[in-house]
Design a protein around this motif. Structure first.
Motif, PDB file in Angstrom:
ATOM      1  N   THR A   1      -6.539  -2.528 -14.012  1.00 41.34           N
ATOM      2  CA  THR A   1      -7.467  -3.318 -13.188  1.00 41.34           C
ATOM      3  C   THR A   1      -8.207  -2.468 -12.156  1.00 41.34           C
ATOM      4  N   GLY A   2      -8.080  -1.155 -12.251  1.00 37.93           N
ATOM      5  CA  GLY A   2      -8.729  -0.278 -11.275  1.00 37.93           C
ATOM      6  C   GLY A   2      -7.716   0.646 -10.636  1.00 37.93           C
ATOM      7  N   LYS A   3      -8.077   1.224  -9.491  1.00 36.03           N
ATOM      8  CA  LYS A   3      -7.198   2.186  -8.830  1.00 36.03           C
ATOM      9  C   LYS A   3      -6.276   1.464  -7.843  1.00 36.03           C
ATOM     10  N   TYR A   4      -5.014   1.864  -7.864  1.00 32.13           N
ATOM     11  CA  TYR A   4      -4.023   1.246  -6.974  1.00 32.13           C
ATOM     12  C   TYR A   4      -3.336   2.338  -6.171  1.00 32.13           C
ATOM     13  N   PRO A   5      -3.205   2.168  -4.848  1.00 31.64           N
ATOM     14  CA  PRO A   5      -2.522   3.189  -4.042  1.00 31.64           C
ATOM     15  C   PRO A   5      -1.010   3.102  -4.215  1.00 31.64           C
ATOM     16  N   TYR A   6      -0.448   4.072  -4.927  1.00 33.61           N
ATOM     17  CA  TYR A   6       1.007   4.123  -5.050  1.00 33.61           C
ATOM     18  C   TYR A   6       1.606   4.358  -3.665  1.00 33.61           C
ATOM     19  N   ALA A   7       2.806   3.822  -3.464  1.00 34.12           N
ATOM     20  CA  ALA A   7       3.352   3.767  -2.103  1.00 34.12           C
ATOM     21  C   ALA A   7       3.632   5.141  -1.515  1.00 34.12           C
ATOM     22  N   GLY A   8       4.327   6.025  -2.239  1.00 34.95           N
ATOM     23  CA  GLY A   8       4.610   7.320  -1.639  1.00 34.95           C
ATOM     24  C   GLY A   8       5.492   8.203  -2.496  1.00 34.95           C
ATOM     25  N   VAL A   9       5.423   9.494  -2.225  1.00 32.62           N
ATOM     26  CA  VAL A   9       6.177  10.520  -2.957  1.00 32.62           C
ATOM     27  C   VAL A   9       7.331  10.996  -2.062  1.00 32.62           C
ATOM     28  N   PRO A  10       8.578  11.128  -2.601  1.00 31.44           N
ATOM     29  CA  PRO A  10       8.913  10.983  -4.019  1.00 31.44           C
ATOM     30  C   PRO A  10       9.457   9.615  -4.424  1.00 31.44           C
ATOM     31  N   TRP A  11       9.969   8.833  -3.488  1.00 31.67           N
ATOM     32  CA  TRP A  11      10.804   7.693  -3.867  1.00 31.67           C
ATOM     33  C   TRP A  11      10.011   6.487  -4.356  1.00 31.67           C
ATOM     34  N   TYR A  12       8.772   6.380  -3.950  1.00 31.05           N
ATOM     35  CA  TYR A  12       8.022   5.143  -4.214  1.00 31.05           C
ATOM     36  C   TYR A  12       6.682   5.414  -4.893  1.00 31.05           C
ATOM     37  N   ASN A  13       6.681   6.381  -5.805  1.00 26.72           N
ATOM     38  CA  ASN A  13       5.435   6.704  -6.493  1.00 26.72           C
ATOM     39  C   ASN A  13       5.200   5.709  -7.629  1.00 26.72           C
ATOM     40  N   THR A  14       4.898   4.485  -7.206  1.00 29.77           N
ATOM     41  CA  THR A  14       4.759   3.353  -8.127  1.00 29.77           C
ATOM     42  C   THR A  14       4.081   2.228  -7.356  1.00 29.77           C
TER      43      THR A  14
ATOM     44  N   PHE B   1      -1.290 -11.082   0.632  1.00 26.03           N
ATOM     45  CA  PHE B   1      -2.274 -11.099  -0.460  1.00 26.03           C
ATOM     46  C   PHE B   1      -3.423 -12.048  -0.114  1.00 26.03           C
ATOM     47  N   VAL B   2      -3.097 -13.249   0.348  1.00 26.91           N
ATOM     48  CA  VAL B   2      -4.133 -14.217   0.721  1.00 26.91           C
ATOM     49  C   VAL B   2      -4.924 -13.704   1.913  1.00 26.91           C
ATOM     50  N   MET B   3      -4.221 -13.125   2.860  1.00 32.56           N
ATOM     51  CA  MET B   3      -4.869 -12.580   4.051  1.00 32.56           C
ATOM     52  C   MET B   3      -5.883 -11.492   3.679  1.00 32.56           C
ATOM     53  N   LEU B   4      -5.483 -10.579   2.791  1.00 31.07           N
ATOM     54  CA  LEU B   4      -6.390  -9.510   2.362  1.00 31.07           C
ATOM     55  C   LEU B   4      -7.598 -10.072   1.631  1.00 31.07           C
ATOM     56  N   ALA B   5      -7.395 -11.107   0.803  1.00 28.74           N
ATOM     57  CA  ALA B   5      -8.523 -11.712   0.085  1.00 28.74           C
ATOM     58  C   ALA B   5      -9.559 -12.244   1.070  1.00 28.74           C
TER      59      ALA B   5
ATOM     60  N   ARG C   1     -10.248  -4.374  -3.206  1.00 25.17           N
ATOM     61  CA  ARG C   1     -10.628  -5.153  -4.395  1.00 25.17           C
ATOM     62  C   ARG C   1      -9.676  -4.862  -5.556  1.00 25.17           C
ATOM     63  N   ASP C   2      -9.425  -3.583  -5.810  1.00 27.67           N
ATOM     64  CA  ASP C   2      -8.563  -3.212  -6.925  1.00 27.67           C
ATOM     65  C   ASP C   2      -7.114  -3.623  -6.675  1.00 27.67           C
ATOM     66  N   VAL C   3      -6.669  -3.546  -5.419  1.00 26.40           N
ATOM     67  CA  VAL C   3      -5.326  -4.004  -5.076  1.00 26.40           C
ATOM     68  C   VAL C   3      -5.181  -5.492  -5.395  1.00 26.40           C
ATOM     69  N   LEU C   4      -6.152  -6.276  -4.987  1.00 25.17           N
ATOM     70  CA  LEU C   4      -6.113  -7.718  -5.237  1.00 25.17           C
ATOM     71  C   LEU C   4      -6.111  -8.021  -6.733  1.00 25.17           C
ATOM     72  N   LEU C   5      -6.924  -7.323  -7.492  1.00 29.94           N
ATOM     73  CA  LEU C   5      -6.978  -7.552  -8.936  1.00 29.94           C
ATOM     74  C   LEU C   5      -5.648  -7.217  -9.601  1.00 29.94           C
ATOM     75  N   PHE C   6      -5.080  -6.077  -9.217  1.00 31.67           N
ATOM     76  CA  PHE C   6      -3.814  -5.660  -9.826  1.00 31.67           C
ATOM     77  C   PHE C   6      -2.711  -6.663  -9.514  1.00 31.67           C
ATOM     78  N   LEU C   7      -2.585  -7.051  -8.256  1.00 36.74           N
ATOM     79  CA  LEU C   7      -1.509  -7.964  -7.870  1.00 36.74           C
ATOM     80  C   LEU C   7      -1.720  -9.363  -8.448  1.00 36.74           C
ATOM     81  N   ALA C   8      -2.972  -9.774  -8.585  1.00 31.74           N
ATOM     82  CA  ALA C   8      -3.239 -11.056  -9.241  1.00 31.74           C
ATOM     83  C   ALA C   8      -2.765 -11.024 -10.695  1.00 31.74           C
ATOM     84  N   SER C   9      -2.953  -9.866 -11.355  1.00 27.46           N
ATOM     85  CA  SER C   9      -2.543  -9.749 -12.759  1.00 27.46           C
ATOM     86  C   SER C   9      -1.022  -9.748 -12.914  1.00 27.46           C
TER      87      SER C   9
END
Length: 721
Positions: free
Chosen positions: A284-297, A374-378, A319-327
């Motif tokens: 759904t686009g680019k998503y910011p992974y949480a962090g390296v090393p433990w949360y690279n997802t 999620f709603v707040m960001l939208a 926008r891409d964060v919202l699309l990914f989480l909606a999916s």
């Protein structure tokens, strides 16, 4: 009632502090689903529980990669990560080699290492500065343990793993591991060099014959394949060019911020480079992974807050964060995942232990706050972009999230949102402070569930406010008015139930008996961020947050030093989290506390000056600031961490108190301030719906002047003083 011992047992996902050897300085390279952790020589050693290695999709493919010259360790000249964050550059030289009569410091060995999603590349250049020909061996020793990231974190496994298989056929080398999840994982070498070399199991021996001023080059790559992945034959130079092209393409989406302070500029540039390196391409686009090393997802909460921090500069991330989480939004009740219809994802994993169910995080929904956030960001995204068509597309997901808040979030119907985990292996605490001991009462006793956190009520309040406005835009008048009333009622009830005059602070939470947890914590600062705090309480809260027991000099602690469970070295009970401070700074600015904002901004900036690469980590310790010393680091903090590296952008937003109202085509600055060390700040390429904007700010003694450099004709700029 659960005992503390039973809760500690449930806290098995706590990261062991000996997962990292704190005495070793490390270099980190990351790109999307792949990252590497190296020592200063560019090596990876397999000793002990060290986290060094090259990881892909939650698995450590390589746990050893050591370069020697005639069996000896080369001498280190220097090593550094390039400013653009993509290449580790290492300069080495030879020790004295008696076997070939070569004095020390005669051969220069240059290593250039980088990762690209699914692959690792290295270029080794050897140059001779002596007068005679010399011959020596470079040996590259390697190994792969294919350990799951949760094993590295310290979780014991009770299953027998399959053995790693090695294959060296002539000029090729491969390691294979048949996972217990039915997935075959493979590391495959490809080598390009004019030097003679041979391969034997897990060693590659290069015979280097050097003449003066006649360098020898070695290039090799490692491809990491999972399941049915096909190896992509991309050369070192092609991969390097692709990374540069991708970085440049993504980078131009950012508004440019430049200041008169070079150290501050370096912090901005490093943060931008780190954030770009954490943006992974998804369906759904680019998503910011949480962090390296433990949360690279993907993490729901982390991605949303990173989107909020960067929204004014680069709305495409949100926008891409919202699309990914909606999916990924839950559509059914699955207790073992803590999933409920409408709930937003907490995290997703692709490693062996997640696939086999040894950890519940393949797709896990154990978070109380990601759904209202999620709603707040939208709503915030619409205000920034006026993209109503996107909101229409997202509206079913927004309504499902709102339904979750009412039907599943409010467990007892009292109007507050609480959590109580259902998954057997799930997280006990499900706010952003999710360690087992992060919610307690004034005596230090851990709170019983279900727990209603103070900041979560603020998120719900803001979510319903934003959703109300969107509903009215979409001609759902009754729904919009109902949401507005619910938000108003929640604010009133919250200020009645959560405020404590004796603390001059909102209590941390209400426990399962609706007893207030009378504890001073940074959670209360988020009530300023969301606007749920009454104005008459906001001033008292602001002063409490910046008082000596909360403010260390390096930022606001997660827990007051006067509390029973305070520990400046803990994960959530006295440490300092940069993202936490940025949200609080935004809230302080929202209520007009400009001096508090400046104090907090200066503390975080000065902390960055003492931290390697100006890279703010996930957290650091909450010890009192000591003269001429930097903050005390937390041993297993992620770095880079998305919501930490994005902090600088939200702190600038707090200083400017900038609001971009795209529906009314207005940019306003509400009594902007600049710290003493920022005499000038310029903003260029600020994307608007039909053009870009450029602004220049200059600091004066008690004021900030403003020059407009560029804007679309139909947009207005307002400065409120």
């Amino acid at each position: 009632m659960q005992t503390e011992e039973s809760l500690m047992e449930e806290d098995k996902f706590h990261i062991s502090p000996d997962a990292v050897n704190a005495d070793d300085r490390i270099n980190i390279l990351n790109h999307s689903n792949t990252f590497g952790i190296f020592d200063r020589w560019g090596n990876i050693y397999p000793n002990g529980k060290m986290v060094q290695g090259i990881y892909h999709d939650g698995t450590r493919y390589i746990n050893k990669l050591v370069l020697t010259i005639n069996g000896q360790k080369p001498l280190l000249l220097s090593s550094n990560i390039k400013e653009d964050n993509d290449i580790l550059s290492v300069d080495l030289t030879n020790p004295a080699l008696t076997s070939c009569n070569l004095p020390d410091n005669t051969v220069h060995i240059s290593r250039k290492l980088f990762v690209r999603d699914g692959a690792f590349y290295e270029e080794i250049d050897c140059s001779h500065y002596g007068n005679t020909e010399c011959t020596f061996n470079l040996e590259l020793s390697f190994d792969g343990d294919f350990k799951d990231i949760f094993e590295i974190r310290g979780i014991q496994r009770y299953v027998a793993k399959n053995k790693v298989k090695y294959c060296d056929a002539g000029q090729e080398c491969m390691m294979e591991y048949d996972g217990l999840d039915g997935i075959k994982r493979t590391s495959a070498f490809e080598i390009t060099t004019d030097a003679d070399y041979s391969i034997k199991k897990n060693k590659i021996l290069f015979t280097i014959n050097l003449r003066a001023q006649k360098p020898v080059k070695i290039i090799y790559s490692l491809r990491f394949l999972s399941g049915g992945d096909k190896s992509k034959d991309i050369s070192y130079s092609e991969a390097k060019s692709l990374i540069e092209k991708e970085r440049n393409t993504t980078s131009i989406l950012f508004a440019e911020v430049d200041t008169s302070n070079e150290q501050f500029n370096h912090w901005i540039n490093r943060s931008k480079a780190d954030l770009l390196s954490l943006l992974a391409q998804t369906e759904t686009g680019k998503y910011p992974y949480a962090g390296v090393p433990w949360y690279n997802t993907p993490f729901g909460r982390d991605g949303i807050i990173t989107g909020i921090e960067t929204l004014w500069l680069i709305p495409e991330i949100s926008r891409d964060v919202l699309l990914f989480l909606a999916s990924k939004q839950a559509t059914e009740l699955i207790p073992e995942k803590d999933a409920e219809p409408g709930k937003i994802l907490h995290e997703a994993r692709t490693g062996e232990m997640a696939n086999t169910g040894e950890v519940p995080f393949k797709e896990y929904y154990g978070t109380i706050d990601a759904t209202p956030l999620f709603v707040m960001l939208a709503g915030m995204y619409y205000e920034r972009t006026a993209d109503l068509e996107f909101i229409k597309r997202l509206w079913p997901n927004i309504k499902a999230a709102l339904a979750w808040i009412d039907n599943y979030g409010d467990l007892d119907g009292d109007g507050f949102v609480e959590y109580e985990h259902k998954a057997k292996n799930g997280l006990t605490n499900q706010g952003w402070k999710d360690s087992y001991d992060s919610v307690m009462d004034e005596s230090g006793e851990l709170a019983e569930t279900p727990i209603a956190l103070c900041e979560v009520q603020g998120y719900v309040f803001a979510a319903k406010q934003h959703a109300s406005k969107l509903a009215l835009l979409l001609n759902e008048q009754d729904f919009g008015e109902r949401l507005s009333k619910e938000a108003g009622d929640l604010k009133h009830n919250f200020n009645e139930k959560f405020w404590d005059d004796g603390l001059s602070c909102y209590v941390l939470a209400l426990d399962g008996q609706k007893k207030p947890c009378k504890v001073i914590s940074s959670n209360a600062g988020h009530c300023l961020f969301t606007g749920i705090a009454d104005k008459d309480k906001a001033r008292k809260l602001a002063d409490t947050l910046l008082s000596g027991d909360m403010f260390s000099g390096w930022g606001i602690r997660t827990l007051s030093s006067s509390e029973k469970r305070y520990n400046p070295m803990s994960y959530h009970n006295g440490s300092i989290w940069p993202h936490d401070n940025a949200l609080i700074a935004y809230g302080l600015a929202r209520y007009g506390f400009r001096e508090h904002v400046l104090k907090l901004t200066e503390a975080i900036f000065q902390a960055s000056l003492f931290i390697e690469l100006h890279r703010l980590p996930e957290l650091y310790c909450g010890f009192e600031r000591r003269h001429s010393e930097g903050p005390t680091l937390y041993p297993v903090a992620c770095s880079p961490q998305a919501w930490s590296v994005a902090v600088v952008f939200m702190l600038l937003q707090a200083c400017f108190q900038i609001e971009i109202d795209a529906p009314s085509k207005t940019i306003s600055f509400n009594r902007p301030v600049l710290p003493e060390y920022l005499g000038q700040v310029s903003i260029s390429n600020l994307a608007l719906d039909n053009g870009t904007c450029g602004l220049l700010f200059n600091r004066h003694h008690n004021d900030v002047s403003f020059n407009l450099l560029q804007k679309p004709d139909d947009w207005d700029i307002l400065i409120k003083k």
